[in-house]
Write a protein that holds these residues in place. Structure first.
Motif, short mmCIF file in Angstrom:
data_model
loop_
_atom_site.label_atom_id
_atom_site.label_comp_id
_atom_site.label_asym_id
_atom_site.label_seq_id
_atom_site.Cartn_x
_atom_site.Cartn_y
_atom_site.Cartn_z
N LEU A 281 -3.17 13.63 -10.73
CA LEU A 281 -1.89 14.30 -10.98
C LEU A 281 -0.82 13.79 -10.01
O LEU A 281 0.34 13.65 -10.36
CB LEU A 281 -2.07 15.81 -10.85
CG LEU A 281 -1.01 16.69 -11.51
CD1 LEU A 281 -0.93 16.41 -13.00
CD2 LEU A 281 -1.31 18.15 -11.26
N ALA A 282 -1.24 13.51 -8.77
CA ALA A 282 -0.28 13.04 -7.77
C ALA A 282 0.10 11.58 -7.97
O ALA A 282 1.27 11.22 -7.85
CB ALA A 282 -0.88 13.24 -6.38
N TRP A 283 -0.87 10.75 -8.27
CA TRP A 283 -0.63 9.30 -8.34
C TRP A 283 -0.53 8.76 -9.76
O TRP A 283 -0.16 7.60 -9.95
CB TRP A 283 -1.75 8.55 -7.61
CG TRP A 283 -1.74 8.72 -6.13
CD1 TRP A 283 -0.92 9.53 -5.39
CD2 TRP A 283 -2.58 8.05 -5.20
NE1 TRP A 283 -1.21 9.41 -4.06
CE2 TRP A 283 -2.23 8.50 -3.91
CE3 TRP A 283 -3.61 7.13 -5.31
CZ2 TRP A 283 -2.85 8.06 -2.76
CZ3 TRP A 283 -4.25 6.68 -4.17
CH2 TRP A 283 -3.86 7.15 -2.91
N GLY A 284 -0.89 9.56 -10.75
CA GLY A 284 -0.95 9.05 -12.11
C GLY A 284 -2.22 8.24 -12.33
O GLY A 284 -3.14 8.28 -11.53
N ASP A 285 -2.25 7.54 -13.44
CA ASP A 285 -3.42 6.71 -13.77
C ASP A 285 -3.35 5.44 -12.93
O ASP A 285 -2.96 4.38 -13.40
CB ASP A 285 -3.41 6.39 -15.26
CG ASP A 285 -4.74 5.85 -15.75
OD1 ASP A 285 -5.71 5.86 -14.96
OD2 ASP A 285 -4.82 5.42 -16.91
N TRP A 286 -3.75 5.53 -11.66
CA TRP A 286 -3.42 4.54 -10.65
C TRP A 286 -4.37 3.35 -10.59
O TRP A 286 -4.03 2.32 -10.00
CB TRP A 286 -3.37 5.21 -9.27
CG TRP A 286 -4.65 5.87 -8.84
CD1 TRP A 286 -5.07 7.12 -9.17
CD2 TRP A 286 -5.66 5.31 -8.00
NE1 TRP A 286 -6.30 7.39 -8.59
CE2 TRP A 286 -6.68 6.29 -7.86
CE3 TRP A 286 -5.81 4.09 -7.35
CZ2 TRP A 286 -7.83 6.08 -7.11
CZ3 TRP A 286 -6.95 3.88 -6.59
CH2 TRP A 286 -7.94 4.85 -6.47
N ILE A 287 -5.55 3.46 -11.14
CA ILE A 287 -6.54 2.38 -11.00
C ILE A 287 -6.02 1.09 -11.63
O ILE A 287 -6.12 0.00 -11.03
CB ILE A 287 -7.88 2.79 -11.63
CG1 ILE A 287 -8.55 3.87 -10.77
CG2 ILE A 287 -8.79 1.59 -11.77
CD1 ILE A 287 -9.01 3.38 -9.42
N GLY A 288 -5.47 1.16 -12.85
CA GLY A 288 -4.98 -0.05 -13.52
C GLY A 288 -3.89 -0.76 -12.74
O GLY A 288 -3.99 -1.97 -12.49
N PRO A 289 -2.82 -0.05 -12.31
CA PRO A 289 -1.79 -0.73 -11.52
C PRO A 289 -2.31 -1.31 -10.21
O PRO A 289 -1.92 -2.41 -9.81
CB PRO A 289 -0.76 0.38 -11.26
CG PRO A 289 -0.96 1.35 -12.38
CD PRO A 289 -2.42 1.30 -12.71
#
Length: 793
Positions: free
Chosen positions: A475-483
């Motif tokens: 929720l804090a970082w979003g779907d961050w793994i891909g970026p």
């Protein structure tokens, strides 16, 4: 076979940690890029056949080409549906077995980055296979399903490494096996910790999900007529809704996607208006809010929508489906046209909605619960769910039409699993209704607390506590793994390119080994003065323009056309004029029979080597680096020679018979040698810096502009045509090219100033400092500008 078993769910999730091992071992055996890509293509086809054969059947049924043809289409398109296999294999092969840890991390990053960057038709990823593992799937609120995929890839790689080393002894095998075992252990430990701390409090909401099992509207229309079908659908839903409210005490009722097969609130006929009034009366009589699938429309067209209707208040609002299925529901404007409609008569014409929207669910007891509606394919988009949770949603309402999967329940099951992960990532409860698939009440852990079977007419009623979404890393970082994976891969690629092409390589500063160039510029003092003034004026203006941009000088910094005019007049024109002067005095150079011969066409200048006693480098390398020739008479030769290193020229002249004196040491000598100490790689080439780099930067910036100004990536084509679109992109490209040139000019000024200062203060340190400064300037250009653009967007 392992993937086939995995896709069927249940305890087969245990195979997720070894399912890719056989393929990884075959990849280890590949010795060529072609072999690695061929193996990846084969795996993509096999993976698609094992896990998504149902999609081919659905396509064949929908397009009426048959199951065999539909399956063949899906298998042929496997590399497009699963491009991550190709990216994974390519990067894994490129890194090589000599760096096993880096190879594993880079390949996993390539997989995740590809799934993030490339539009996914089904939104699938390997991590979904962990849904049956209640403990392990909880880490999705930390790393998302993409993160679970990466962890599974790492575990498979570790097992593959253990298999490869099986003959080297127990200790050698124990290390990778231990690392492989660590993945599920860490996931399970995190799952236990999260399940023990999840909040159970919150006011409960009881919702009735009406699964009517009425499918294939087209066939029913042909058999009974359109009016009779609409009547049957509505009467069935009325009756089941009455049961939900009166007997099951539901506080809200959900109907499935497009259950109301026309526009609601914007009737197209008097009969449609009568049906609208009928539904409003039913909702008023029930005394609870209804949410159902229908159509909405405006000046742009029609939308697949969810209508929120409250008793006494009527229509509260619409949510428009953000991710309509390509071709079956939506055709991009740039692709649409009579030819496509003729080839694909079943292609849809709905428009995509603007994005997530939180709407109030007004309950009978007076509460208003903010909820996030999602429709069908929306629930595979992690970003939509996270954005809705940030907007304050306390529950997710999902409407779907799973009649696609009537003959293949596996597709409906996988769709349910994907939707459940949105609850895990946001920690929000979810009420999910389908026409004939798996309707379900899903809690914040992703567990189905009440649900239906495939292909049955049933009423599912369940209540869950609703509350604001608790803090999660997703929720804090979003779907961050891909970026993050994409950035890691970009840095890795930049490092490799830097190591190969861009890294400054020390070169001898005395008597370099390269030969005398074939051509030099033979400049009389007046020509040097003219060319030098033109080039100094041009490059000085670059610094002035850079300062104007930074300081916001007037309106110039915000007007692209004014920038282009100034750039052409103040930089390009004098720079081109200086280049033309230099070309006019360019001549071939050779040493023949004890003479220095400079020839341009029929014109020849000759100077006996015995008359040359010294080579005096120009202190200021303007317009180019060059040197004067000192003659035995004590005078300088009347022409300066530019375009050749002074040391190279001195070596060639000395080898030809000239008796040369060494120039005296001075700060200018240290400065010149520092400039010579750096060999420029391919990344320094003007085409790479000022053509390709701006092109790469202009693409995302222009695409973002299109979304903001026109609503989609190709909106300008639809509004003003392809020529206007290309003209717009050309302006953005030109603007970025100017920006890169200005940044390069500032960096060049800094590098030269540092080198000159070091040459005066500590001459011995000038060359190493120059090498580091050149490297940092190049990194600032190729990495800093993309990073700055990423922060802006």
């Amino acid at each position: 076979m392992l993937v086939f078993l995995l896709a069927r769910g249940g305890v087969a999730w245990l195979l997720a940690f070894v399912a890719l091992v056989p393929w990884l071992r075959t990849q280890d055996a590949q010795r060529s890029v072609a072999g690695a890509l061929l193996g990846a293509w084969g795996m993509a086809v096999a993976y698609t056949a094992a896990a998504f054969a149902w999609f081919g059947s659905a396509i064949g049924s929908y397009t009426q080409v048959g199951t065999v043809a539909g399956t063949a289409i899906v298998l042929l398109a496997a590399p497009l549906l699963q491009p991550q296999f190709l990216a994974f294999a390519l990067v894994r092969h490129a890194v090589g077995a000599q760096r096993p840890v880096l190879r594993v991390l880079a390949a996993a990053a390539a997989w995740a980055a590809t799934e993030w960057l490339v539009p996914r038709l089904l939104g699938d990823t390997f991590g979904y296979v962990l849904y049956p593992a209640r403990l392990l799937r909880q880490a999705a609120d930390l790393v998302g399903v993409a993160g679970l995929t990466v962890l599974l890839l790492l575990a498979n790689e570790a097992v593959a490494a253990a298999v490869a080393r099986r003959r080297a002894g127990v200790r050698t095998v124990a290390v990778p096996l231990g690392l492989a075992a660590l993945v599920p252990l860490l996931l399970a430990g995190y799952g236990l910790a999260v399940l023990a701390t999840l909040p159970a409090a919150g006011e409960r909401v009881r919702v009735g999900l009406v699964q009517s099992n009425i499918v294939d509207y087209e066939r029913l229309r042909r058999e009974k007529g359109a009016g009779a079908v609409v009547r049957e659908v509505l009467d069935t839903h009325y009756a089941m809704s009455y049961d939900a409210v009166e007997r099951q005490h539901a506080g809200a009722v959900l109907w499935s996607e497009t259950v109301y097969p026309t526009t609601f609130g914007h009737p197209k006929s008097e009969a449609g208006a009568a049906l609208d009034r009928e539904i409003l009366q039913i909702v008023d009589a029930a005394g609870v809010p209804f949410v159902f699938g229908t159509y909405d429309r405006d000046a742009q067209g029609e939308y697949n929508a969810a209508a929120f209707v409250a008793p006494g208040a009527g229509l509260v609002g619409f949510y428009r489906k953000a991710r309509p299925f390509p071709l079956t529901e939506y055709v991009p404007p740039w692709l649409d046209g009579p030819a496509l409609r003729q080839w694909l008569p079943w292609a849809g014409s709905w428009q995509p909605g603007a994005g997530p929207r939180v709407l109030p669910l007004r309950l009978k007891d007076g509460r208003e619960v903010p909820v996030l509606p999602l429709i069908c394919l929306d629930d595979v988009d992690t970003g939509l769910a996270l954005a809705g949770a940030r907007l304050g949603a306390q529950a997710i309402l999902t409407l779907s039409n799973d009649s696609w999967f009537s003959a293949q329940p596996l597709g409906a099951q996988l769709h349910l699993h994907a939707a459940a992960f949105r609850s895990i990532e946001t920690r929000l409860p979810q009420f999910r209704v389908t026409t004939n698939g798996y309707s379900a009440v899903i809690d914040a852990t992703g567990s189905v607390v009440a649900g239906s079977r495939m292909g049955e007419r049933t009423l599912v009623v369940g209540d869950l506590p609703v509350h604001e979404a608790p803090w999660t890393l997703m929720l804090a970082w979003g779907d961050w793994i891909g970026p993050v994976a994409a950035v890691f891969l970009a840095l890795l690629g930049a490092g490799a390119a830097w190591s190969r092409w861009g890294r400054p390589r020390a070169r001898p500063v005395v008597a370099p080994a390269q030969p005398l160039p074939r051509e030099v510029v033979v400049l009389p003092p007046a020509a040097r003065l003219v060319a030098g003034l033109l080039r100094t004026f041009a490059r000085g203006n670059l610094l002035w323009m850079a300062a104007a941009v930074v300081l916001g000088h007037g309106d110039w910094h915000a007007n692209t056309l004014a920038q282009i005019r100034s750039f052409v007049a103040l930089f390009l024109a004098p720079e081109v004029a200086a280049w033309l002067v230099l070309r006019a005095f360019t001549a071939g150079v050779a040493i023949e029979d004890g003479r220095l011969v400079l020839a341009r066409g029929r014109q020849r200048l000759q100077l006996a080597l015995r008359e040359i006693v010294g080579v005096e480098p120009w202190r200021v390398p303007v317009p180019l680096a060059g040197a004067w020739l000192q003659l035995a008479s004590g005078q300088r030769w009347g022409y300066g020679i530019a375009g050749a290193d002074a040391d190279v020229l001195a070596r060639e002249l000395g080898g030809g018979g000239a008796s040369l004196r060494a120039p005296p040491a001075s700060p200018w000598t240290a400065y010149r040698l520092a400039r010579l100490s750096v060999r420029r790689g391919r990344l320094h080439h003007p085409v790479a810096k000022f053509v390709l780099l701006p092109f790469v930067l202009a693409i995302p910036a222009f695409t973002l502009h299109q979304h903001i100004a026109y609503g989609s990536a190709f909106g300008e084509i639809q509004s003003f045509g392809f020529a206007a679109y290309l003209k717009g992109f050309a302006l953005w490209w030109a603007a970025w090219a100017m920006g890169v040139v200005l940044c390069a000019a500032v960096l060049r000024a800094i590098v030269e100033a540092l080198t000159l200062a070091a040459s005066v203060a500590r001459p011995a340190a000038a060359a190493p400092l120059r090498q580091w400064a050149e490297g940092l300037a190049l990194a600032a250009l190729y990495l800093g500008l993309p990073a700055w653009l990423l922060l802006l967007t």
